[in-house]
Design a protein around this motif. Structure first.
Motif, PDB file in Angstrom:
ATOM      1  N   LEU A 102      -2.848  22.840  25.458  1.00  0.00           N
ATOM      2  CA  LEU A 102      -4.022  22.313  24.195  1.00  0.00           C
ATOM      3  C   LEU A 102      -4.401  21.111  24.302  1.00  0.00           C
ATOM      4  N   PHE A 103      -5.397  20.265  24.626  1.00  0.00           N
ATOM      5  CA  PHE A 103      -5.574  19.278  24.148  1.00  0.00           C
ATOM      6  C   PHE A 103      -6.632  18.909  23.782  1.00  0.00           C
ATOM      7  N   VAL A 104      -6.437  18.348  22.371  1.00  0.00           N
ATOM      8  CA  VAL A 104      -7.716  18.645  21.223  1.00  0.00           C
ATOM      9  C   VAL A 104      -7.653  16.379  20.979  1.00  0.00           C
ATOM     10  N   SER A 105      -8.586  16.088  20.854  1.00  0.00           N
ATOM     11  CA  SER A 105      -8.989  15.136  21.079  1.00  0.00           C
ATOM     12  C   SER A 105     -10.258  14.243  20.092  1.00  0.00           C
ATOM     13  N   GLY A 106      -9.711  13.254  19.089  1.00  0.00           N
ATOM     14  CA  GLY A 106     -10.910  12.707  18.326  1.00  0.00           C
ATOM     15  C   GLY A 106     -10.748  13.663  16.839  1.00  0.00           C
ATOM     16  N   SER A 107     -10.130  14.518  16.510  1.00  0.00           N
ATOM     17  CA  SER A 107      -9.716  15.537  15.157  1.00  0.00           C
ATOM     18  C   SER A 107      -8.567  15.622  14.189  1.00  0.00           C
ATOM     19  N   PRO A 108      -8.894  15.303  13.220  1.00  0.00           N
ATOM     20  CA  PRO A 108      -7.288  15.851  12.288  1.00  0.00           C
ATOM     21  C   PRO A 108      -7.297  16.951  12.575  1.00  0.00           C
ATOM     22  N   GLY A 109      -6.458  17.349  11.956  1.00  0.00           N
ATOM     23  CA  GLY A 109      -6.014  18.474  11.989  1.00  0.00           C
ATOM     24  C   GLY A 109      -6.337  19.974  11.862  1.00  0.00           C
ATOM     25  N   PRO A 110      -6.455  21.205  12.733  1.00  0.00           N
ATOM     26  CA  PRO A 110      -7.238  22.619  12.096  1.00  0.00           C
ATOM     27  C   PRO A 110      -7.306  22.497  10.384  1.00  0.00           C
ATOM     28  N   TRP A 111      -6.299  22.128   9.682  1.00  0.00           N
ATOM     29  CA  TRP A 111      -6.580  22.759   7.967  1.00  0.00           C
ATOM     30  C   TRP A 111      -7.255  21.492   7.796  1.00  0.00           C
ATOM     31  N   THR A 112      -7.465  20.561   8.123  1.00  0.00           N
ATOM     32  CA  THR A 112      -8.035  19.653   7.037  1.00  0.00           C
ATOM     33  C   THR A 112      -9.570  19.579   7.539  1.00  0.00           C
ATOM     34  N   GLY A 113     -10.226  20.321   6.614  1.00  0.00           N
ATOM     35  CA  GLY A 113     -11.515  20.027   6.083  1.00  0.00           C
ATOM     36  C   GLY A 113     -12.556  18.788   5.626  1.00  0.00           C
ATOM     37  N   ARG A 114     -13.370  19.026   6.338  1.00  0.00           N
ATOM     38  CA  ARG A 114     -14.485  17.516   5.695  1.00  0.00           C
ATOM     39  C   ARG A 114     -14.631  17.255   4.536  1.00  0.00           C
ATOM     40  N   THR A 115     -14.482  16.588   3.607  1.00  0.00           N
ATOM     41  CA  THR A 115     -15.030  16.566   2.661  1.00  0.00           C
ATOM     42  C   THR A 115     -16.606  15.726   2.356  1.00  0.00           C
ATOM     43  N   HIS A 116     -16.823  14.394   3.316  1.00  0.00           N
ATOM     44  CA  HIS A 116     -17.813  13.532   4.051  1.00  0.00           C
ATOM     45  C   HIS A 116     -18.474  14.683   3.929  1.00  0.00           C
ATOM     46  N   ARG A 117     -19.669  15.517   3.798  1.00  0.00           N
ATOM     47  CA  ARG A 117     -20.443  16.182   4.749  1.00  0.00           C
ATOM     48  C   ARG A 117     -21.640  15.706   5.292  1.00  0.00           C
ATOM     49  N   ALA A 118     -22.385  15.760   5.854  1.00  0.00           N
ATOM     50  CA  ALA A 118     -23.982  15.934   6.634  1.00  0.00           C
ATOM     51  C   ALA A 118     -24.810  16.804   6.431  1.00  0.00           C
ATOM     52  N   THR A 119     -24.354  17.838   6.147  1.00  0.00           N
ATOM     53  CA  THR A 119     -25.032  18.942   6.314  1.00  0.00           C
ATOM     54  C   THR A 119     -25.469  19.058   4.808  1.00  0.00           C
ATOM     55  N   GLY A 120     -27.326  19.680   4.712  1.00  0.00           N
ATOM     56  CA  GLY A 120     -27.981  19.731   3.697  1.00  0.00           C
ATOM     57  C   GLY A 120     -29.263  17.881   3.246  1.00  0.00           C
ATOM     58  N   LEU A 121     -28.364  17.691   3.989  1.00  0.00           N
ATOM     59  CA  LEU A 121     -29.422  15.943   3.939  1.00  0.00           C
ATOM     60  C   LEU A 121     -30.184  16.268   4.575  1.00  0.00           C
ATOM     61  N   ASP A 122     -31.669  15.040   4.224  1.00  0.00           N
ATOM     62  CA  ASP A 122     -32.677  15.032   4.952  1.00  0.00           C
ATOM     63  C   ASP A 122     -32.566  14.174   5.868  1.00  0.00           C
ATOM     64  N   ASP A 123     -33.045  14.606   7.318  1.00  0.00           N
ATOM     65  CA  ASP A 123     -33.236  13.615   8.506  1.00  0.00           C
ATOM     66  C   ASP A 123     -32.088  12.738   8.983  1.00  0.00           C
ATOM     67  N   ASP A 124     -33.024  11.579   8.202  1.00  0.00           N
ATOM     68  CA  ASP A 124     -32.737  10.231   8.749  1.00  0.00           C
ATOM     69  C   ASP A 124     -31.141   9.992   7.333  1.00  0.00           C
ATOM     70  N   ALA A 125     -31.324  10.689   6.442  1.00  0.00           N
ATOM     71  CA  ALA A 125     -29.609  10.719   6.137  1.00  0.00           C
ATOM     72  C   ALA A 125     -28.535  11.883   6.840  1.00  0.00           C
ATOM     73  N   PHE A 126     -29.508  12.841   7.687  1.00  0.00           N
ATOM     74  CA  PHE A 126     -28.090  13.506   7.970  1.00  0.00           C
ATOM     75  C   PHE A 126     -27.726  12.109   9.360  1.00  0.00           C
ATOM     76  N   LEU A 127     -28.591  11.898  10.391  1.00  0.00           N
ATOM     77  CA  LEU A 127     -28.388  11.088  11.239  1.00  0.00           C
ATOM     78  C   LEU A 127     -27.461  10.206  11.349  1.00  0.00           C
ATOM     79  N   ALA A 128     -28.077   9.675   9.768  1.00  0.00           N
ATOM     80  CA  ALA A 128     -26.982   7.974   9.881  1.00  0.00           C
ATOM     81  C   ALA A 128     -25.801   8.867   9.368  1.00  0.00           C
TER      82      ALA A 128
END
Length: 234
Positions: A102-128
């Motif tokens: 298995l080759f995993v790229s550009g990612s922290p380990g699978p048990w590290t969740g994201r705290t800085h989220r994009a989900t729920g933002l308006d379109d411009d803020a989401f894309l940014a």
């Protein structure tokens, strides 16, 4: 030896990204791109909303395409890394006969969740926010029509990634190699090294020149590295 390298898409991308790698014709590597719903030839299919469901479908496709191949490995970048991790678990559970690595790229380990989220933002803020995560901006989102067309898929992929939590804490009985760009400001070397906990077998970390999306410029070197690593049993 020929390695069948099964490649899983990162957020917002499709199998077309990896189909271009087939044209490189790197000796010893057969690139096997997998497609998710909601993109390219599967545009009309609703995209997945969770990694576990997506991985089961991807595992079925990978088994069908590679069960008769002698040397098989999985590769995924960012979202594709956790998809590859869960797909590998599913393939091992199904008894894939020749899954080697298995080759995993550009990612922290699978048990590290994201705290800085994009989900729920308006379109411009989401894309940014997504641009901040990805380290680049796709030109398609500068076209209003393409933006409207592609945003729902990108939102679904990002939500799937941000909501992901491994269902199983057991490490894989499979060698794992964590890859990153040496200048990646999004995923540090320490983040990448977290993947050591995901395997009961050998773990290797390797860096390529470039930033988070190093794979857009280092595809040949990456493919050569995967073939060499599997040949050496790591």
């Amino acid at each position: 030896m020929t390695l069948s390298l099964v490649c899983l898409p990162f957020a917002g991308s499709g199998a077309g990204f990896y189909r271009a790698w087939k044209k490189l014709e790197v000796a010893g590597v057969d690139v096997v791109p997998l497609q998710l719903p909601g993109r390219e030839e599967r545009f009309i299919d609703p995209p997945h909303s969770d990694v576990a469901t997506a991985a089961l479908e991807l595992a079925a496709d990978a088994m069908r395409l590679t069960k008769d191949k002698e040397h098989v490995a999985l590769f995924g970048h960012s979202l594709g890394a956790v998809l590859a991790f869960e797909t590998a678990r599913a393939l091992l559970a199904q008894g894939h006969p020749t899954l080697r690595a298995l080759f995993v790229s550009g990612s922290p380990g699978p048990w590290t969740g994201r705290t800085h989220r994009a989900t729920g933002l308006d379109d411009d803020a989401f894309l940014a926010r997504v641009n901040e995560f990805a380290g680049y901006r796709h030109a398609a989102f500068d076209d209003p029509d393409m933006r409207e067309l592609l945003l729902p898929l990108l939102r679904a992929d990002v939500a799937m990634h941000e909501d992901y939590r491994p269902a199983d804490d057991r490490p894989l009985d499979l060698p794992v190699t964590a890859l990153r760009g040496a200048d990646d400001r999004l995923v540090s070397a320490a983040d990448s090294a977290q993947w050591a906990a995901a395997t009961a077998g050998a773990f290797t970390a390797h860096e390529f020149p470039g930033g988070h999306m190093y794979l857009t410029e280092s595809a040949t070197a990456l493919l050569e590295f995967t073939a060499g690593a599997v040949a050496e049993g790591r």
